[in-house]
Enzyme design. Structure first.
Site, PDB file in Angstrom:
ATOM      1  N   PRO A 220       0.801  -1.242   0.000  1.00 16.03           N
ATOM      2  CA  PRO A 220       0.000   0.000   0.000  1.00 16.03           C
ATOM      3  C   PRO A 220       0.826   1.281   0.000  1.00 16.03           C
ATOM      4  O   PRO A 220       0.264   2.369   0.082  1.00 16.03           O
ATOM      5  CB  PRO A 220      -0.796  -0.112   1.298  1.00 16.03           C
ATOM      6  CG  PRO A 220       0.117  -0.854   2.212  1.00 16.03           C
ATOM      7  CD  PRO A 220       0.840  -1.859   1.340  1.00 16.03           C
ATOM      8  N   GLY A 221       2.154   1.192  -0.040  1.00 13.46           N
ATOM      9  CA  GLY A 221       2.958   2.398  -0.224  1.00 13.46           C
ATOM     10  C   GLY A 221       3.872   2.764   0.916  1.00 13.46           C
ATOM     11  O   GLY A 221       4.438   3.862   0.921  1.00 13.46           O
ATOM     12  N   GLY A 222       4.062   1.870   1.878  1.00 14.05           N
ATOM     13  CA  GLY A 222       4.915   2.193   3.030  1.00 14.05           C
ATOM     14  C   GLY A 222       6.342   2.511   2.642  1.00 14.05           C
ATOM     15  O   GLY A 222       6.914   3.510   3.105  1.00 14.05           O
ATOM     16  N   LYS A 306      12.007 -14.112   0.757  1.00 10.32           N
ATOM     17  CA  LYS A 306      11.160 -14.954   1.591  1.00 10.32           C
ATOM     18  C   LYS A 306      11.775 -16.352   1.692  1.00 10.32           C
ATOM     19  O   LYS A 306      12.113 -16.969   0.682  1.00 10.32           O
ATOM     20  CB  LYS A 306       9.746 -15.040   1.020  1.00 10.32           C
ATOM     21  CG  LYS A 306       9.164 -13.700   0.550  1.00 10.32           C
ATOM     22  CD  LYS A 306       9.222 -12.612   1.613  1.00 10.32           C
ATOM     23  CE  LYS A 306       8.694 -11.297   1.052  1.00 10.32           C
ATOM     24  NZ  LYS A 306       8.831 -10.163   1.982  1.00 10.32           N
TER      25      LYS A 306
END
Length: 360
Positions: A220-222, A306
């Site tokens: 979301p843009g962090g 990951k």
């Protein structure tokens, strides 16, 4: 003339994320196959080590070639048995005080395991006051040059305290236990922001003023928000929406595409490329290699890799081998704000250290 540190010790404490402690122990044993390593069940993620190589010798080697999973080390110069809640017994003795360099800033870093009647700040304040009065060294909590490490462990047989003095650079991290803390920003978009903030500090990533940064998988843009705080012009790529608070920022251009679709369009060149996407490790590595030609000379990249619970080392080795074809410098660290992943710092134009591809 600088005061000498206490006589070098072969006993020390190592810290890692409890879920990655096995891999941290492998790193210790790779550096010193004769080391005796004891897990401390009352303190998850902490090990007591008696090594054939001295603490100073290991610290010097790891300064040049940092381990991936071993997050923090500190020497043991003294061990104390404490009455419950006693601060008086934790006063530094003459030998320790004499070894503190009055010309260097210092910090006291305390970790408590199982002891509820003490708080770390109480120990820190008590010992810091003693050092200032007796030695005169300047107190610098956030970025000290020398550290008094205190670890207090409540066990069935009583309370044990270990104390050690070292240069901050020897400890692998300036933070107690390698636990980086950041104040929550009211404008914070996601927890992942802490990962990027920590990576910038740990890897000491230089950011070009007004530089061009590419944020792959941005929603979301962090990470895009953090880049803007550092003065970067951001190209955010993600088929998902960014937080509406970023929509009015002219320094962020959002391409509502997958990273692969954006690559097919022929992007420009960037000083920094970021990738925090939830992809299979080797696939994510191949994607970064594909974007490497779009970095400026000496360009840098940061990505999270990951790691599945099973075959972690195999995935890490495969991914690093893929990345090595495009990035001569690859550093990997399991940061405090990582979960089942490691953060990689990639750079072009500089030979890689040996550990970057050996991974024990």
């Amino acid at each position: 003339m600088s005061n000498p540190l206490p006589p070098d010790t072969h006993t020390w404490l190592g810290s890692a994320d409890p879920d990655f402690l096995d891999l941290a122990i492998r790193e210790i044993e790779a550096a010193d196959p004769e080391a005796a390593v004891q897990r401390l069940k009352e303190a998850p993620g902490l090990v007591w080590v008696c090594s054939q190589r001295s603490f100073a010798d290991l610290a010097e080697a790891w300064q040049a070639d940092p381990p991936i999973f071993l997050r923090h080390i500190c020497p043991i110069h003294q061990e104390r048995r404490l009455a419950e809640g006693s601060l008086v017994e934790l006063r530094l003795d003459g030998e320790m005080l004499a070894a503190i360099d009055p010309a260097l800033s210092f910090s006291v870093q305390t970790r408590l395991f199982g002891e509820r009647n003490l708080k770390p700040f109480q120990v820190n304040e008590t010992l810091a006051e003693q050092v200032i009065a007796a030695v005169g060294s300047p107190l610098e909590v956030k970025d000290p040059q020398q550290v008094i490490s205190v670890v207090i462990l409540a066990q069935p047989m009583g309370i044990r305290a270990w104390l050690g003095l070292s240069l901050a650079a020897q400890n692998l991290s300036n933070w107690a236990g390698g636990i980086h803390r950041f104040r929550r920003d009211p404008e914070q978009i996601s927890r992942s922001e802490f990962k990027l903030l920590e990576a910038i500090q740990v890897f000491q990533i230089p950011l070009v003023p007004g530089g061009q940064a590419l944020d792959l998988g941005a929603a979301p843009g962090g990470w895009s928000r953090i880049l803007r705080l550092y003065g970067q012009q951001v190209t955010a790529v993600d088929p998902g929406d960014l937080d509406e608070r970023l929509s009015q920022d002219p320094g962020i251009r959002h391409h509502c595409l997958s990273a692969q679709a954006y690559l097919a369009r022929g992007p420009g060149r960037f000083h920094l490329i970021l990738n925090d996407m939830r992809m299979d490790g080797p696939a994510s590595a191949h994607l970064m290699v594909a974007f490497a030609p779009h970095l400026e000379p000496q360009g840098r990249a940061v990505m999270t890799l990951k790691l599945p619970h099973q075959h972690r080392l195999r995935v890490l080795r495969q991914s690093l081998e893929i990345l090595g074809s495009a990035f001569p410098l690859v550093r990997a660290r399991h940061l405090f704000h990582n979960r089942s992943e490691v953060t990689l710092y990639l750079q072009q134009g500089i030979p890689a250290p040996q550990s970057a591809v050996s991974t024990t």
